[in-house]
Design an enzyme around this catalytic site. Sequence first.
Site, short mmCIF file in Angstrom:
data_model
loop_
_atom_site.label_atom_id
_atom_site.label_comp_id
_atom_site.label_asym_id
_atom_site.label_seq_id
_atom_site.Cartn_x
_atom_site.Cartn_y
_atom_site.Cartn_z
N TYR A 55 -32.59 8.11 29.88
CA TYR A 55 -31.57 7.07 30.02
C TYR A 55 -30.41 7.54 30.90
O TYR A 55 -29.80 6.72 31.60
CB TYR A 55 -31.09 6.57 28.64
CG TYR A 55 -32.21 5.84 27.92
CD1 TYR A 55 -32.55 4.53 28.29
CD2 TYR A 55 -32.98 6.45 26.94
CE1 TYR A 55 -33.61 3.86 27.69
CE2 TYR A 55 -34.04 5.79 26.33
CZ TYR A 55 -34.35 4.50 26.71
OH TYR A 55 -35.41 3.83 26.12
N GLN A 88 -33.69 -9.50 29.08
CA GLN A 88 -34.34 -8.37 28.40
C GLN A 88 -33.90 -7.07 29.07
O GLN A 88 -34.25 -5.99 28.61
CB GLN A 88 -35.86 -8.51 28.51
CG GLN A 88 -36.40 -9.74 27.80
CD GLN A 88 -37.83 -10.01 28.22
OE1 GLN A 88 -38.78 -9.46 27.67
NE2 GLN A 88 -38.01 -10.88 29.20
N ASN A 89 -33.16 -7.18 30.16
CA ASN A 89 -32.81 -5.99 30.94
C ASN A 89 -31.62 -5.27 30.32
O ASN A 89 -30.71 -5.89 29.77
CB ASN A 89 -32.48 -6.38 32.38
CG ASN A 89 -33.68 -6.98 33.08
OD1 ASN A 89 -34.80 -6.87 32.58
ND2 ASN A 89 -33.46 -7.63 34.21
N VAL A 90 -31.63 -3.94 30.49
CA VAL A 90 -30.53 -3.14 29.95
C VAL A 90 -29.53 -2.79 31.06
O VAL A 90 -28.54 -2.13 30.80
CB VAL A 90 -31.06 -1.88 29.24
CG1 VAL A 90 -31.90 -2.28 28.02
CG2 VAL A 90 -31.88 -0.98 30.17
N ASP A 91 -29.79 -3.28 32.28
CA ASP A 91 -28.81 -3.06 33.36
C ASP A 91 -27.68 -4.09 33.23
O ASP A 91 -27.75 -5.00 32.40
CB ASP A 91 -29.50 -3.10 34.74
CG ASP A 91 -30.07 -4.49 35.09
OD1 ASP A 91 -29.35 -5.49 34.93
OD2 ASP A 91 -31.24 -4.55 35.53
N HIS A 106 -32.21 -6.57 24.56
CA HIS A 106 -32.73 -5.22 24.34
C HIS A 106 -31.68 -4.14 24.53
O HIS A 106 -32.03 -2.98 24.74
CB HIS A 106 -33.93 -4.97 25.27
CG HIS A 106 -35.12 -5.83 24.93
ND1 HIS A 106 -36.18 -6.04 25.78
CD2 HIS A 106 -35.41 -6.52 23.80
CE1 HIS A 106 -37.07 -6.84 25.20
NE2 HIS A 106 -36.62 -7.15 24.00
N GLY A 179 -39.02 -13.13 36.37
CA GLY A 179 -39.39 -11.72 36.42
C GLY A 179 -39.69 -11.07 35.09
O GLY A 179 -39.26 -9.94 34.85
N THR A 180 -40.44 -11.74 34.25
CA THR A 180 -40.87 -11.09 33.01
C THR A 180 -42.34 -11.38 32.77
O THR A 180 -42.81 -12.51 33.01
CB THR A 180 -40.03 -11.52 31.80
OG1 THR A 180 -40.69 -11.06 30.60
CG2 THR A 180 -39.82 -13.01 31.68
N SER A 181 -43.07 -10.38 32.29
CA SER A 181 -44.49 -10.56 32.01
C SER A 181 -44.70 -11.30 30.69
O SER A 181 -45.84 -11.58 30.32
CB SER A 181 -45.19 -9.21 31.95
OG SER A 181 -44.64 -8.42 30.91
P1 OAD Z 1 -42.56 -6.18 32.82
O1 OAD Z 1 -42.65 -4.95 33.66
O2 OAD Z 1 -43.47 -6.31 31.67
O3 OAD Z 1 -42.81 -7.46 33.75
C1 OAD Z 1 -42.14 -7.60 34.97
C2 OAD Z 1 -42.54 -8.91 35.61
O4 OAD Z 1 -41.78 -9.03 36.82
C3 OAD Z 1 -44.03 -9.02 35.98
O5 OAD Z 1 -44.53 -10.29 35.58
C4 OAD Z 1 -44.01 -8.90 37.52
O6 OAD Z 1 -45.04 -9.66 38.15
C5 OAD Z 1 -42.65 -9.47 37.86
N1 OAD Z 1 -42.07 -8.99 39.13
C6 OAD Z 1 -42.33 -7.84 39.82
N2 OAD Z 1 -41.57 -7.78 40.92
C7 OAD Z 1 -40.83 -8.91 40.96
C8 OAD Z 1 -39.84 -9.44 41.85
N3 OAD Z 1 -39.45 -8.78 42.94
N4 OAD Z 1 -39.29 -10.63 41.54
C9 OAD Z 1 -39.66 -11.32 40.42
N5 OAD Z 1 -40.57 -10.87 39.55
C10 OAD Z 1 -41.15 -9.68 39.82
O7 OAD Z 1 -41.02 -6.33 32.40
P2 OAD Z 1 -40.38 -7.22 31.24
O8 OAD Z 1 -41.18 -8.46 31.01
O9 OAD Z 1 -38.95 -7.35 31.53
O10 OAD Z 1 -38.05 -3.27 26.74
O11 OAD Z 1 -40.57 -6.26 30.00
C11 OAD Z 1 -40.07 -6.63 28.74
C12 OAD Z 1 -39.60 -5.42 27.99
O12 OAD Z 1 -40.63 -4.43 27.95
C13 OAD Z 1 -38.43 -4.69 28.61
O13 OAD Z 1 -37.19 -5.27 28.28
C14 OAD Z 1 -38.56 -3.30 28.08
C15 OAD Z 1 -40.05 -3.12 28.12
O14 OAD Z 1 -40.59 -2.30 27.14
C16 OAD Z 1 -37.31 -2.22 26.33
O15 OAD Z 1 -37.12 -1.24 27.02
C17 OAD Z 1 -36.76 -2.36 24.97
#
Ligand code: OAD
Length: 236
Positions: A55, A88-91, A106, A179-181
């Site tokens: 971190y 969900q971002n920590v930034d 988060h 931008g979240t999976s």
């Molecule tokens: P993921 O890494 O699971 O998903 C990221 C998503 O962003 C994917 O669907 C990518 O296709 C998409 N992506 C990639 N580049 C992009 C761009 N330039 N513009 C838009 N989208 C783009 O990340 P999260 O869904 O945020 O938790 O993950 C959720 C949580 O899992 C996080 O908050 C973290 C992690 O474990 C903790 O750390 C507590």
Amino acid sequence: MKRKNLVVLSGAGISAESGFSTFRDSGGLWDRHRPEDVASADGWNRDMRHVLEFYNGLREQLRDARPNGAHLAIAGLEDRYRVNVITQNVDNLHERAGSSSVLHLHGELTKVRPENGIYDSTGSESEVFDIGYDRVDPGDLAPNGSQLRPHIVWFGEAVPKIGPAISLVEKADIFLIVGTSLSVYPAAGLYRYVPAETPIYLIDPKEVRVRDRRMVQIREKAVAGMEKFIGILENE
Ligand code: OAD
């Protein structure tokens, strides 16, 4: 005229164009680090120094990062909408772009709390404090005498902000996911609380399995996707 409520749910993808790796894309953070080592209480108990270093590195990267056009576009929408961001971002790139309502599901990289404190049992943030971009090392203690830990929700830990997040989603006139999976719960289930008549947009360059008939995917990276989304709003 009453301004509409726009609720945004963002994930790691929105910060990718600011230089941050996502978690689950190939080459992402979870390819390079095991989540059970750096994002779990067990990992912390096994090797606190390693967790703090992980971190500390992200915090240093955040100090030098800048919000991108997608963060700025969301902040700019406050001219026309009541915008609430759930991230969900920590930034802190949404805040630095100018968004005035940001709920961190988060946790936050720039905050710490005691490892043995009242937060985990009560959700009270009275022992949580800001350290900006400083390092945290073993032996750095909170006022209650216990080791400081990152104010981050790790796997297996509760998500105390999910209730307030649901309340925001229930009032959405427009819901935008960027931008979240959608693979981590409870955040991934928030769309279920969107009112029936509310449109749902999803910006992601990869095809995301559509979970709701209303979801309209804008298959672009965040910056280009936000430009398209704003175009859609203007033609509404
Ligand atoms: P993921 O890494 O699971 O998903 C990221 C998503 O962003 C994917 O669907 C990518 O296709 C998409 N992506 C990639 N580049 C992009 C761009 N330039 N513009 C838009 N989208 C783009 O990340 P999260 O869904 O945020 O938790 O993950 C959720 C949580 O899992 C996080 O908050 C973290 C992690 O474990 C903790 O750390 C507590």
